[in-house]
Design a protein around this motif. Sequence first.
Motif, PDB file in Angstrom:
ATOM      1  N   GLU A 118       0.822  -1.200   0.000  1.00  0.00           N
ATOM      2  CA  GLU A 118       0.000   0.000   0.000  1.00  0.00           C
ATOM      3  C   GLU A 118       0.866   1.264   0.000  1.00  0.00           C
ATOM      4  OE1 GLU A 118      -3.788   0.951   2.718  1.00  0.00           O
ATOM      5  OE2 GLU A 118      -3.406  -1.187   2.300  1.00  0.00           O
ATOM      6  N   THR A 119       1.863   1.280   0.877  1.00  0.00           N
ATOM      7  CA  THR A 119       2.745   2.439   0.954  1.00  0.00           C
ATOM      8  C   THR A 119       3.559   2.614  -0.326  1.00  0.00           C
ATOM      9  OG1 THR A 119       2.921   2.056   3.321  1.00  0.00           O
ATOM     10  CG2 THR A 119       4.564   3.511   2.337  1.00  0.00           C
ATOM     11  N   LEU A 120       4.067   1.499  -0.832  1.00  0.00           N
ATOM     12  CA  LEU A 120       4.867   1.564  -2.056  1.00  0.00           C
ATOM     13  C   LEU A 120       4.047   2.100  -3.222  1.00  0.00           C
ATOM     14  CD1 LEU A 120       6.858  -1.791  -1.781  1.00  0.00           C
ATOM     15  CD2 LEU A 120       7.862   0.507  -1.947  1.00  0.00           C
ATOM     16  N   VAL A 121       2.835   1.616  -3.346  1.00  0.00           N
ATOM     17  CA  VAL A 121       1.969   2.052  -4.445  1.00  0.00           C
ATOM     18  C   VAL A 121       1.662   3.542  -4.318  1.00  0.00           C
ATOM     19  CG1 VAL A 121      -0.387   1.868  -5.351  1.00  0.00           C
ATOM     20  CG2 VAL A 121       0.981  -0.205  -4.975  1.00  0.00           C
ATOM     21  N   GLU A 122       1.397   3.970  -3.105  1.00  0.00           N
ATOM     22  CA  GLU A 122       1.092   5.381  -2.868  1.00  0.00           C
ATOM     23  C   GLU A 122       2.283   6.270  -3.268  1.00  0.00           C
ATOM     24  OE1 GLU A 122       0.109   7.704   1.173  1.00  0.00           O
ATOM     25  OE2 GLU A 122      -0.985   5.799   0.914  1.00  0.00           O
ATOM     26  N   LEU A 123       3.479   5.848  -2.830  1.00  0.00           N
ATOM     27  CA  LEU A 123       4.685   6.604  -3.166  1.00  0.00           C
ATOM     28  C   LEU A 123       4.915   6.633  -4.674  1.00  0.00           C
ATOM     29  CD1 LEU A 123       7.334   5.443  -0.523  1.00  0.00           C
ATOM     30  CD2 LEU A 123       6.880   7.826  -1.197  1.00  0.00           C
ATOM     31  N   ALA A 124       4.823   5.471  -5.286  1.00  0.00           N
ATOM     32  CA  ALA A 124       5.108   5.385  -6.720  1.00  0.00           C
ATOM     33  C   ALA A 124       4.070   6.169  -7.513  1.00  0.00           C
ATOM     34  CB  ALA A 124       5.141   3.929  -7.172  1.00  0.00           C
ATOM     35  N   HIS A 125       2.838   6.113  -7.078  1.00  0.00           N
ATOM     36  CA  HIS A 125       1.790   6.879  -7.761  1.00  0.00           C
ATOM     37  C   HIS A 125       2.091   8.373  -7.666  1.00  0.00           C
ATOM     38  CE1 HIS A 125      -1.996   8.343  -9.176  1.00  0.00           C
ATOM     39  NE2 HIS A 125      -2.245   8.935  -8.018  1.00  0.00           N
ATOM     40  N   LEU A 126       2.488   8.801  -6.493  1.00  0.00           N
ATOM     41  CA  LEU A 126       2.802  10.212  -6.289  1.00  0.00           C
ATOM     42  C   LEU A 126       3.964  10.657  -7.183  1.00  0.00           C
ATOM     43  CD1 LEU A 126       2.359  12.799  -4.519  1.00  0.00           C
ATOM     44  CD2 LEU A 126       4.161  11.915  -3.019  1.00  0.00           C
ATOM     45  N   GLU A 127       4.979   9.789  -7.292  1.00  0.00           N
ATOM     46  CA  GLU A 127       6.207  10.199  -7.989  1.00  0.00           C
ATOM     47  C   GLU A 127       6.159   9.986  -9.500  1.00  0.00           C
ATOM     48  OE1 GLU A 127       9.583   9.751  -4.495  1.00  0.00           O
ATOM     49  OE2 GLU A 127       9.280   8.039  -5.818  1.00  0.00           O
ATOM     50  N   THR A 128       5.276   9.087  -9.955  1.00  0.00           N
ATOM     51  CA  THR A 128       5.271   8.759 -11.392  1.00  0.00           C
ATOM     52  C   THR A 128       3.961   9.126 -12.082  1.00  0.00           C
ATOM     53  OG1 THR A 128       4.333   6.550 -11.081  1.00  0.00           O
ATOM     54  CG2 THR A 128       6.746   6.751 -10.955  1.00  0.00           C
TER      55      THR A 128
END
Lengths: 535, 535
Positions: free
Chosen positions: A84-94
């Motif tokens: 969940e955290t990884l997806v949130e971060l990656a969504h924010l950055e990409t």
Amino acid sequence: MSAREPVLVGGRWQASLDTAGEFRALDPTRAVEVGAAFPISGAQDARAALASACAAAEELAACAPARIAAFLDAYAAAIEADGETLVELAHLETALPARPRLAEVELPRASGQLRQAARAARERSWTQPIIDTAAGLRSHLAPLRKPVLIFGPNNFPFAFNAVAGSDFASAIAARNPVIAKVHPSHPGTSQRLAQLAHRALLDAGLPAQSLQVLYHLDPALGLELAGDARLGALAFTGSRSAGLALKAAADAAGVPAYLELSSVNPVFLLEGALRERGEALAQEFFASCTLGVGQFCTNPGVVVVPRGEAGDAFVAAAAARFDAAPAGTMFSQGVLDHLRAGVAAWRAAGAQPLGGDVAADGEGYRVRPALLGVDAAAFVADRRLQSEAFGPASLAVRVDGIDEALQVAAALEGNLTGTIYGGDSAADDDDWRRLAGALRPRVGRLIDGRMPTGVAVSAAMNHGGPYPSTGHPGFTAVGMPSAIRRFAALHCYDHVRQDALPEELRDRNPGGLSRWIDGGWTLDDIATKTGGTTA
Amino acid sequence: MSAREPVLVGGRWQASLDTAGEFRALDPTRAVEVGAAFPISGAQDARAALASACAAAEELAACAPARIAAFLDAYAAAIEADGETLVELAHLETALPARPRLAEVELPRASGQLRQAARAARERSWTQPIIDTAAGLRSHLAPLRKPVLIFGPNNFPFAFNAVAGSDFASAIAARNPVIAKVHPSHPGTSQRLAQLAHRALLDAGLPAQSLQVLYHLDPALGLELAGDARLGALAFTGSRSAGLALKAAADAAGVPAYLELSSVNPVFLLEGALRERGEALAQEFFASCTLGVGQFCTNPGVVVVPRGEAGDAFVAAAAARFDAAPAGTMFSQGVLDHLRAGVAAWRAAGAQPLGGDVAADGEGYRVRPALLGVDAAAFVADRRLQSEAFGPASLAVRVDGIDEALQVAAALEGNLTGTIYGGDSAADDDDWRRLAGALRPRVGRLIDGRMPTGVAVSAAMNHGGPYPSTGHPGFTAVGMPSAIRRFAALHCYDHVRQDALPEELRDRNPGGLSRWIDGGWTLDDIATKTGGTTA
């Protein structure tokens, strides 16, 4: 200084030794900085990372394959648990969609790939043991015992990340330390992955120095690292210009370079296929072009369409979709600029717009897709029409019959993939075969009747191809155990005593590894002690 | 002009198109010209050879493996049938002994190697078929469909000849056209071999343009050829300087380069071994150093000897043999000059003469062997002491105990081989193991207790090693089918119909080829038509 995030160098998270500046991720939807400040590493960081990775090489090479596998499995599980955290971060950055792309497609792909690498590390078929009992010779593929330097791309924050993707998994499965230069467009995602990897490394009892992570480097420093003879190999996924500069540095130092550089992934549509299902093909093509806002290595950048009614209908149907398409958000201003420069180069070489337009569209790095068209003669004559416009832009090349299609195929540079769609007619069958013959030497993967954007993680995959799509035509960057072999050295043992041989070359084969002994694959032990005959 | 020998270009023997001069072989025993006048090819020859080889690539790739094998077998038989003439020519041009070396060792090795290549071409294990039925993916190693440019060395007129040796056999077995630039020190031998090869090609029904033969080229023209992107691969055996220049040209064009460059093949003698059989080892070492007047890629150029009584006795015994040795005849003035320059470089770096002397000795390219000595500290500090003095000169490095021996090992550049001789003591066992660990990443073949000059033609051989001994650590230049894989491209088929697949990837496997299907090797057919599950 203290507010900057640490780098992973020397086996621990520490402040950058000589930061050359700092940067933050940008939210591509708004083009504003988000998240923490990350250091741009200077020469001290880079050199310390290399020295530290070198120091771990022997110990890592000597680790039991089961321990390597345990690390890879645990890391995969940690990624899933932290999804969940990884997806949130990656969504924010990409700006890639959290669902389905990041959460349901790419993250499971990344963890599944690590598990495939774990299995491959455990079963060891990648070592390809060969034993000649009469000659007293035994050889296998072995760890390089030198670090692998990995430059990760912008377009897969999980599955090709330098700390989690195929290059990483392959290099570690072959028991080589990794120096990961992650892509600066998603530093937070990469940091989070690196934290999970580092913890899993320590938990598995692997050397802490097996992984070094840097976020950003001056290009000159990247070239210095790539050209250091202490490296075992270089792996790079990205633009052709950056990749070729790194390759030149690595080549000069005798460092094998595995690069994924650029590819226009030509798709040939035959007359019969267009007549049978032109409208469906237009939709299929459009969807593949715009998947992930076109930011795929296997994006179909060129579609070859016969002149005439069926071809015209296809082009019109595709163009209408490009025209009607909403804008998507690309990774960065640089990617957007590169796309527009690519399309401008096509235009300068005579391509005409057919639908859509890559002009700016609203906030952030938003862009609409575009389809352009050109005739075969221009395409054959002008290499600019083969320059990769990374993103959602494609070029329709119109051909007069199969002979012109064959000329287009013959003019192609090396590509990762080549696709041919044929219909049910005998004429299409014949054309299919002729085109396949022309495409075969120019592509790594020849595809029958489907778009190239699906890259299965399979032992039988070739995510590779002839230069300049990659740096070597004999290797794949995706698929276990095949991709592991890039990061191995051939080691021969000549009349070496049993107890000094690596496990997979000893007489006894308790692990049931397939070995090529005296001319054939077998799971058997060797009966005599050494230099004798097979059981 | 008319008196010059023809080149084999465009599928037939023809006068050089634009000869840049002429040359003749030299009888090394007298340094006088012998035999016919051969052309030094100009740009037209070189370019015509490349274009012609390219034109044959598709047709050759499509040839049945059985036909390739028939050619290789027939060529081997023709070489044997013509053995007397070939040996006479090679003896005249190289001064290598007609017997046993040329007639009883090298010629059978060359013909045997061609037969091994024939077997490998027929059985096709080199293609390494991988099938993933669930993913619909099938891949294998396939012909490059581009020519392989081979530069042959001076030291094996048969077994490494560009028209008959391992590179040639490997490239042809993988169904790639060959452009052979033979070594100008033995043009007559090479011409005779090329005539046999050409005739056998035609008899077997292979494309006549599959083989192009040039005798001599200006180095700049060699670089132009090596740097042409139409090439599939470059193979080179020779000096480091020439090889690195060719590699740079090939690298810049994205052409994979397989090079065998230079190697000092360190031999470590442990204390116990010296005490047990120092005198015998001195003889063994001396014989290996001077075999073929030292003109072997695997010649032991460095021997590492402990200080103390046993080591002193070994060095004295070896030095006495070098002192007493008769002169031998080298291939050319160039080789002789290079040897002397190498020894002078050792001297400049502090090495002292121990026995023999590479000064001139009588008529022709005669030279006596030489043993020099240096201490470990100097060896570790000065790379000049690792420069290959190709020929019968070796350097004894004296070490104080195992720790200094380990320092010497750690300072070594990449080598083809590394040898350790141990005795029966537990101390030697321990030292053997530690040294093996230090040598392993630095050599392609680790040898236990025998001199490196024997290179068996075996699937388990590695005649290769880390840079700068070769250009890539993952491949061997000798041994079938392993050496064939250098000249192959990875080809993947994605959902491709049965009848458009290469034979080894189809469902049915009538030839009984081992294939990796869904995770394991099997000889089985695949039951369903395509994309299904295994039988």
